[in-house]
Design a protein around this motif. Structure first.
Motif, PDB file in Angstrom:
ATOM      1  N   ALA A 143       1.547   6.903  -7.036  1.00 39.04           N
ATOM      2  CA  ALA A 143      -0.189   7.350  -7.191  1.00 39.04           C
ATOM      3  C   ALA A 143       0.053   9.204  -7.160  1.00 39.04           C
ATOM      4  O   ALA A 143      -0.592   9.659  -7.873  1.00 39.04           O
ATOM      5  CB  ALA A 143      -1.778   7.197  -6.000  1.00 39.04           C
TER       6      ALA A 143
ATOM      7  N   LEU B  40      -3.469   1.190 -10.804  1.00 40.69           N
ATOM      8  CA  LEU B  40      -3.971   1.888  -9.960  1.00 40.69           C
ATOM      9  C   LEU B  40      -4.610   2.509  -9.144  1.00 40.69           C
ATOM     10  O   LEU B  40      -5.466   2.540  -8.474  1.00 40.69           O
ATOM     11  CB  LEU B  40      -3.262   3.126  -9.484  1.00 40.69           C
TER      12      LEU B  40
ATOM     13  N   ALA C  10      -7.568   1.894  -6.062  1.00 40.68           N
ATOM     14  CA  ALA C  10      -8.271   3.727  -5.359  1.00 40.68           C
ATOM     15  C   ALA C  10      -9.425   2.839  -5.417  1.00 40.68           C
ATOM     16  O   ALA C  10     -10.115   3.333  -4.598  1.00 40.68           O
ATOM     17  CB  ALA C  10      -8.058   4.025  -6.315  1.00 40.68           C
TER      18      ALA C  10
ATOM     19  N   ASP D 129       0.507   4.142  -2.700  1.00 47.27           N
ATOM     20  CA  ASP D 129       0.797   5.840  -2.349  1.00 47.27           C
ATOM     21  C   ASP D 129       1.548   6.911  -3.275  1.00 47.27           C
ATOM     22  O   ASP D 129       1.374   7.756  -4.034  1.00 47.27           O
ATOM     23  CB  ASP D 129       0.227   5.821  -0.963  1.00 47.27           C
TER      24      ASP D 129
ATOM     25  N   GLU E   3       0.646  -1.004   0.185  1.00 47.84           N
ATOM     26  CA  GLU E   3       0.253  -0.182   0.262  1.00 47.84           C
ATOM     27  C   GLU E   3       0.807   1.112   0.123  1.00 47.84           C
ATOM     28  O   GLU E   3       0.253   2.368  -0.476  1.00 47.84           O
ATOM     29  CB  GLU E   3      -1.363   0.111   1.272  1.00 47.84           C
TER      30      GLU E   3
ATOM     31  N   LEU F 218      -5.859   6.077  -1.380  1.00 44.46           N
ATOM     32  CA  LEU F 218      -5.197   5.482  -2.053  1.00 44.46           C
ATOM     33  C   LEU F 218      -6.348   6.746  -3.425  1.00 44.46           C
ATOM     34  O   LEU F 218      -5.751   7.398  -4.330  1.00 44.46           O
ATOM     35  CB  LEU F 218      -5.138   4.320  -3.450  1.00 44.46           C
TER      36      LEU F 218
ATOM     37  N   ARG G 236      -9.989   0.906  -2.298  1.00 44.09           N
ATOM     38  CA  ARG G 236      -9.084   1.799  -0.638  1.00 44.09           C
ATOM     39  C   ARG G 236      -9.071   3.160  -0.907  1.00 44.09           C
ATOM     40  O   ARG G 236      -8.496   4.227  -2.270  1.00 44.09           O
ATOM     41  CB  ARG G 236      -7.595   1.646  -1.509  1.00 44.09           C
TER      42      ARG G 236
END
Length: 339
Positions: free
Chosen positions: A152, A167, A171, A149, A145, A177, A174
């Motif tokens: 991203a 991603l 996302a 992040d 994770e 994210l 999550r």
């Protein structure tokens, strides 16, 4: 790498560095001078780079840690710095390794592989602006994770590429994210709509405004009209707290596949239920009854249910439909024609 006008730039100094009479200070000074001359050269061809590489590799084993650190500062930002020299620096000085990882315009393959091998190394790689898609994908495959992040937020991972799409997929489930992606200035509006549930209030307003502008160029009608029996069944399953049956009914009424992943009770996804009820044309009164009965988390604290009621009351039906489609990644029951 450009053509050099002086391929023998360093050859006259090479013997001095290997001389037994040279003191450590003299060798350190020579290494630094050679590195500075290499970086300052107006042009460097293959022969001059190879000459410099041979000189460095012959001298580096005698260099102390301070010299290695100085060389890393000088050479890391240079695009023509030999990969073998950078590799030596990162292997023999932790401090030099940090400088090379932060400032090198390219990383030697051996360095790349070494960084990919550890969590800390992958995190250091993830913040670099020069990552290639293959390296990004290799990092994402591990599912870390913190690395996701960092990627991203990275300008090296651009929209409409395979890594970025990966991603986006993660996302959706999550929120942390998703919030990183929503901060990007280059996030496509359609992708922002897919992350609507994780957006803050100003971001949600901006997303809805874009949807409204898009819908202005289209003619969208909602074909769903709940009967009294439909509403009664939704209320009944809510009173029982039967979220699985509720989600099945939503899919049926919106003509969706039974595999649609609603997960409306997961934290961060409650707003999706409000949007779906708005698409179905449910009154605010009946929507409130569902929020109050289905699960206590939907109505406590009071601000939570107020947010859901506001979504039902203020978001136009066609906008709610577009958001549900984007969030679920499906086409719902919209019947549209070009205006």
């Amino acid at each position: 790498m450009a053509s050099s006008s002086n391929p023998d730039l360093w050859s006259g100094l090479s013997g001095f560095g290997s001389s037994e009479s040279a003191t450590p200070d003299m060798r350190a000074a020579l290494l630094k001078v050679n590195a500075e001359m290499f970086v300052a050269a107006p042009a460097r061809d293959r022969e001059s780079i190879e000459t410099f590489e041979a000189l460095m590799l012959g001298s580096l084993p005698r260099a102390d840690s301070a010299s290695l650190l100085a060389l890393a500062r000088i050479l890391a930002p240079c695009a023509d710095a030999p990969a073998s020299v950078l590799d030596y620096l990162v292997q023999h000085s932790p401090e030099a390794r940090t400088i090379v990882l932060q400032h090198a315009t390219h990383l030697p393959e051996t360095v790349n592989r070494r960084q990919l091998a550890t969590p800390a190394g992958r995190l250091r790689l993830a913040v670099r602006p020069d990552l290639d898609p293959a390296t990004v994908r290799r990092m994402l495959l591990l599912g870390e994770e913190a690395v996701a992040d960092a990627l991203a937020a990275s300008p090296a991972v651009i929209p409409d590429t395979g890594p970025f799409k990966l991603l986006m997929q993660r996302a959706r489930w999550r929120p942390a994210l998703a919030r990183v992606l929503l901060e990007r200035g280059d996030l496509p509006p359609n992708d922002a709509a897919a992350l609507y549930l994780a957006a803050d209030a100003p971001q949600r307003v901006a997303i809805r405004e874009h949807v409204i502008a898009t819908l202005a160029r289209r003619r969208v009608t909602l074909s769903c009209a709940l009967t009294e029996e439909d509403v009664a069944e939704l209320l009944a399953v809510s009173r029982r707290g039967d979220v699985e049956r509720l989600e099945a009914l939503l899919s049926t009424f919106l003509e969706l596949s039974s595999s649609a992943e609603w997960r409306v009770l997961e934290l961060g996804r409650h707003r999706l239920l409000a949007l779906a009820l708005k698409v179905l044309g449910m009154s605010s009164r009946d929507a409130i009854r569902i929020f109050l009965c289905l699960h206590p988390a939907l109505s406590y604290p009071l601000s939570a249910i107020r947010e859901l009621v506001r979504e039902v009351r203020d978001v136009p039906g066609p906008v709610a439909l577009a958001l549900v489609e984007a969030i679920l990644g499906v086409r719902v029951l919209s019947r549209e024609h070009q205006a």
